[in-house]
Structure formats: structure tokens, C-alpha cells
Design a protein around this motif. Structure first.
Motif, PDB file in Angstrom:
ATOM      1  N   ALA A 126     103.365  24.000   0.110  1.00 30.52           N
ATOM      2  CA  ALA A 126     103.503  24.523   1.479  1.00 30.52           C
ATOM      3  C   ALA A 126     103.841  23.411   2.460  1.00 30.52           C
ATOM      4  CB  ALA A 126     102.221  25.237   1.901  1.00 30.52           C
ATOM      5  N   GLN A 127     103.158  22.279   2.345  1.00 29.28           N
ATOM      6  CA  GLN A 127     103.430  21.161   3.244  1.00 29.28           C
ATOM      7  C   GLN A 127     104.821  20.580   2.980  1.00 29.28           C
ATOM      8  OE1 GLN A 127     100.640  21.720   1.568  1.00 29.28           O
ATOM      9  NE2 GLN A 127      98.850  21.232   2.796  1.00 29.28           N
ATOM     10  N   THR A 128     105.233  20.572   1.720  1.00 31.20           N
ATOM     11  CA  THR A 128     106.573  20.091   1.365  1.00 31.20           C
ATOM     12  C   THR A 128     107.624  20.965   2.034  1.00 31.20           C
ATOM     13  OG1 THR A 128     105.792  19.288  -0.778  1.00 31.20           O
ATOM     14  CG2 THR A 128     108.166  19.620  -0.537  1.00 31.20           C
ATOM     15  N   ALA A 129     107.469  22.280   1.918  1.00 36.43           N
ATOM     16  CA  ALA A 129     108.428  23.210   2.520  1.00 36.43           C
ATOM     17  C   ALA A 129     108.476  23.044   4.035  1.00 36.43           C
ATOM     18  CB  ALA A 129     108.076  24.647   2.146  1.00 36.43           C
ATOM     19  N   THR A 130     107.333  22.895   4.663  1.00 32.89           N
ATOM     20  CA  THR A 130     107.281  22.719   6.122  1.00 32.89           C
ATOM     21  C   THR A 130     108.014  21.446   6.529  1.00 32.89           C
ATOM     22  OG1 THR A 130     105.205  23.926   6.305  1.00 32.89           O
ATOM     23  CG2 THR A 130     105.740  22.404   8.102  1.00 32.89           C
ATOM     24  N   ALA A 131     107.770  20.351   5.828  1.00 34.61           N
ATOM     25  CA  ALA A 131     108.417  19.085   6.165  1.00 34.61           C
ATOM     26  C   ALA A 131     109.931  19.170   5.964  1.00 34.61           C
ATOM     27  CB  ALA A 131     107.825  17.952   5.334  1.00 34.61           C
ATOM     28  N   LEU A 132     110.371  19.844   4.917  1.00 38.13           N
ATOM     29  CA  LEU A 132     111.814  19.995   4.692  1.00 38.13           C
ATOM     30  C   LEU A 132     112.458  20.885   5.750  1.00 38.13           C
ATOM     31  CD1 LEU A 132     111.933  20.184   0.799  1.00 38.13           C
ATOM     32  CD2 LEU A 132     112.783  18.329   2.261  1.00 38.13           C
ATOM     33  N   MET A 133     111.759  21.923   6.158  1.00 36.86           N
ATOM     34  CA  MET A 133     112.289  22.765   7.239  1.00 36.86           C
ATOM     35  C   MET A 133     112.374  21.963   8.536  1.00 36.86           C
ATOM     36  SD  MET A 133     113.277  25.725   6.287  1.00 36.86           S
ATOM     37  CE  MET A 133     113.419  26.493   7.894  1.00 36.86           C
ATOM     38  N   ASP A 134     111.383  21.139   8.812  1.00 36.86           N
ATOM     39  CA  ASP A 134     111.432  20.277  10.001  1.00 36.86           C
ATOM     40  C   ASP A 134     112.640  19.350   9.932  1.00 36.86           C
ATOM     41  OD1 ASP A 134     109.103  21.435  10.978  1.00 36.86           O
ATOM     42  OD2 ASP A 134     107.807  19.798  10.274  1.00 36.86           O
ATOM     43  N   ALA A 135     112.901  18.782   8.766  1.00 42.27           N
ATOM     44  CA  ALA A 135     114.061  17.896   8.603  1.00 42.27           C
ATOM     45  C   ALA A 135     115.363  18.663   8.803  1.00 42.27           C
ATOM     46  CB  ALA A 135     114.041  17.250   7.218  1.00 42.27           C
ATOM     47  N   LEU A 136     115.432  19.864   8.261  1.00 42.55           N
ATOM     48  CA  LEU A 136     116.639  20.694   8.425  1.00 42.55           C
ATOM     49  C   LEU A 136     116.929  20.993   9.893  1.00 42.55           C
ATOM     50  CD1 LEU A 136     116.549  23.343   5.567  1.00 42.55           C
ATOM     51  CD2 LEU A 136     118.459  21.852   6.147  1.00 42.55           C
ATOM     52  N   ARG A 137     115.886  21.251  10.647  1.00 46.43           N
ATOM     53  CA  ARG A 137     116.068  21.557  12.073  1.00 46.43           C
ATOM     54  C   ARG A 137     116.613  20.356  12.844  1.00 46.43           C
ATOM     55  NH1 ARG A 137     110.860  23.842  11.204  1.00 46.43           N
ATOM     56  NH2 ARG A 137     111.059  26.064  10.865  1.00 46.43           N
ATOM     57  N   VAL A 138     116.233  19.164  12.432  1.00 48.43           N
ATOM     58  CA  VAL A 138     116.652  17.952  13.138  1.00 48.43           C
ATOM     59  C   VAL A 138     118.034  17.484  12.688  1.00 48.43           C
ATOM     60  CG1 VAL A 138     116.087  15.514  13.526  1.00 48.43           C
ATOM     61  CG2 VAL A 138     114.264  17.217  13.488  1.00 48.43           C
ATOM     62  N   SER A 139     118.262  17.453  11.378  1.00 49.87           N
ATOM     63  CA  SER A 139     119.524  16.967  10.826  1.00 49.87           C
ATOM     64  C   SER A 139     119.738  17.593   9.450  1.00 49.87           C
ATOM     65  CB  SER A 139     119.503  15.437  10.725  1.00 49.87           C
ATOM     66  OG  SER A 139     120.707  14.961  10.187  1.00 49.87           O
ATOM     67  N   PRO A 140     120.399  18.742   9.392  1.00 50.57           N
ATOM     68  CA  PRO A 140     120.546  19.474   8.128  1.00 50.57           C
ATOM     69  C   PRO A 140     121.116  18.641   6.977  1.00 50.57           C
ATOM     70  CG  PRO A 140     121.290  20.822   9.957  1.00 50.57           C
ATOM     71  CD  PRO A 140     121.016  19.457  10.514  1.00 50.57           C
ATOM     72  N   SER A 141     122.022  17.724   7.283  1.00 46.42           N
ATOM     73  CA  SER A 141     122.643  16.945   6.210  1.00 46.42           C
ATOM     74  C   SER A 141     121.639  16.042   5.492  1.00 46.42           C
ATOM     75  CB  SER A 141     123.803  16.103   6.755  1.00 46.42           C
ATOM     76  OG  SER A 141     123.328  15.149   7.678  1.00 46.42           O
ATOM     77  N   GLU A 142     120.566  15.671   6.173  1.00 42.47           N
ATOM     78  CA  GLU A 142     119.565  14.823   5.521  1.00 42.47           C
ATOM     79  C   GLU A 142     118.903  15.529   4.339  1.00 42.47           C
ATOM     80  OE1 GLU A 142     118.740  11.555   5.914  1.00 42.47           O
ATOM     81  OE2 GLU A 142     120.403  11.459   7.322  1.00 42.47           O
ATOM     82  N   VAL A 143     118.899  16.845   4.350  1.00 43.09           N
ATOM     83  CA  VAL A 143     118.345  17.605   3.225  1.00 43.09           C
ATOM     84  C   VAL A 143     119.469  18.089   2.315  1.00 43.09           C
ATOM     85  CG1 VAL A 143     116.980  19.621   2.543  1.00 43.09           C
ATOM     86  CG2 VAL A 143     116.364  18.328   4.602  1.00 43.09           C
ATOM     87  N   ARG A 144     120.501  18.680   2.895  1.00 41.57           N
ATOM     88  CA  ARG A 144     121.585  19.279   2.107  1.00 41.57           C
ATOM     89  C   ARG A 144     122.363  18.276   1.266  1.00 41.57           C
ATOM     90  NH1 ARG A 144     123.823  22.785   7.047  1.00 41.57           N
ATOM     91  NH2 ARG A 144     122.278  24.448   6.975  1.00 41.57           N
ATOM     92  N   ASP A 145     122.519  17.048   1.766  1.00 42.71           N
ATOM     93  CA  ASP A 145     123.384  16.074   1.099  1.00 42.71           C
ATOM     94  C   ASP A 145     122.635  15.122   0.165  1.00 42.71           C
ATOM     95  OD1 ASP A 145     125.357  17.257   2.599  1.00 42.71           O
ATOM     96  OD2 ASP A 145     125.530  15.614   4.038  1.00 42.71           O
ATOM     97  N   ARG A 146     121.379  15.357  -0.051  1.00 47.31           N
ATOM     98  CA  ARG A 146     120.593  14.456  -0.906  1.00 47.31           C
ATOM     99  C   ARG A 146     120.145  15.209  -2.167  1.00 47.31           C
ATOM    100  NH1 ARG A 146     120.510  10.043   1.852  1.00 47.31           N
ATOM    101  NH2 ARG A 146     120.320  10.052   4.106  1.00 47.31           N
ATOM    102  N   PRO A 147     120.720  14.824  -3.325  1.00 51.22           N
ATOM    103  CA  PRO A 147     120.417  15.527  -4.577  1.00 51.22           C
ATOM    104  C   PRO A 147     118.918  15.600  -4.899  1.00 51.22           C
ATOM    105  CG  PRO A 147     122.295  14.081  -4.888  1.00 51.22           C
ATOM    106  CD  PRO A 147     121.746  13.784  -3.522  1.00 51.22           C
TER     107      PRO A 147
END
Length: 174
Positions: A126-147
Motif C-alpha cells: 500500500a505504501q509502495t503504491a501511494t509513493a508511486l502515485m505521488d511520483a506520477l503526479r509530480v513527474s510521470p516519466s520518473e515512473v513510466r520510463d524506469r524499467p
């Protein structure tokens, strides 16, 4: 390498790295709460929680060792070290990290993705998902572009589909 330097194979470098990690773990001090801490030098009595000469600086090394060698004991040690640092700095002025401290969007997103990796290592979906959603809101490429982060999203989707935010996270990362 220079002409005077001996040739060193990748296997020898890995063996030296593994030896250094064994030495490092062997010099850890266990605290009363099960955390791990390091002193500035092995002969010191008091653990040092600081980044540049103490426990906080060991944590990224342990996480990288976990990633490279695939050995969970390094990830476990990193989590235990993080607990020790958190306990040691509780009450220090300015000791709390928060995304707002970073002016650049990429750095704020990296803060969130670093937190997501730490939560994931600790087994906290749950905390992992929340942190990734926070990252997506700030800069989507930081999550989408990292394998590596996309693999975490896939694992969340496949193994934790009922965790709040996981379906949205999977949809947003493709």
C-alpha cells in the motif's frame, strides 16, 4: 586502466565487493529494537546516524547490493538500518525529509520513487503504491520510463490488485 595497473576480472571485482559487504555487515551494531547501526570507525563505541560517515550512508549501498546480488539479506539490513536512523534522528532539528524540500519536479519525483523502492523492499504494498502515485503526479516519466519501477507496478498489479491505487497506477503507467 594504466599500463602499470594489474588486470582485474569482473569476477574478482564481484568477489572483492562481496567480501567488503560481509565486512560491513560484520561491523554492524544491533540496537535494542532490532535496528542496525554503524559507527564512524569500527573501534568507536557510539553509532553514527549521519549520511557521510554513518548508518544513513550505508543504506543506499545495501539497497544497491540487494539489487546487484539479488540477496535479500542486504535489503533486510537496509530496512533495519533505516529503522535505526529514524530512531536516532527523532527530535533532531531539520531531520525530516519531505518531497517539498526539493525545488525541481524530477527531484521530488525521485524522492517518491526512492520511498517506493524502500517500501517495496520492506514488503509494504500500500505504501509502495501511494509513493508511486505521488511520483506520477509530480513527474510521470520518473515512473513510466524506469524499467525497475515498471516491474514493481506489474508486481503490484499481479499480486496486490486490491490495494487502493494499484489499478489506477497500472492504468497510468501502461
Amino acid at each position: 586502466m594504466t599500463a602499470d595497473a594489474p588486470d582485474v576480472t569482473a569476477d574478482e571485482v564481484e568477489e572483492l565487493s562481496a567480501d567488503a559487504l560481509r565486512w560491513l555487515l560484520g561491523n554492524a551494531r544491533e540496537d535494542e529494537d532490532g535496528g542496525l547501526a554503524w559507527t564512524t570507525t569500527p573501534s568507536d563505541d557510539e553509532p553514527n546516524a549521519s549520511l557521510y560517515s554513518g548508518t544513513a550512508g550505508v543504506i543506499p549501498l545495501l539497497l544497491e547490493a540487494r539489487r546487484h546480488f539479488g540477496d535479500d539479506r542486504y535489503g533486510d539490513a537496509a530496512v533495519r538500518a533505516a529503522r535505526s536512523v529514524a530512531a536516532a534522528v527523532d527530535g533532531w532539528d531539520g531531520s525530516s525529509l519531505r518531497a517539498g524540500q526539493f525545488p525541481a519536479a524530477e527531484r521530488r519525483a525521485q524522492f517518491h520513487t526512492d520511498m517506493a523502492r524502500a517500501w517495496w523492499q520492506w514488503g509494504k504494498a500500500a505504501q509502495t503504491a501511494t509513493a508511486l502515485m505521488d511520483a506520477l503526479r509530480v513527474s510521470p516519466s520518473e515512473v513510466r520510463d524506469r524499467p525497475a519501477l515498471r516491474r514493481i507496478v506489474t508486481d503490484l498489479r499481479d499480486h496486490h490488485p486490491l490495494v487502493p491505487g494499484v489499478r489506477e497506477l497500472a492504468a497510468l503507467t501502461g
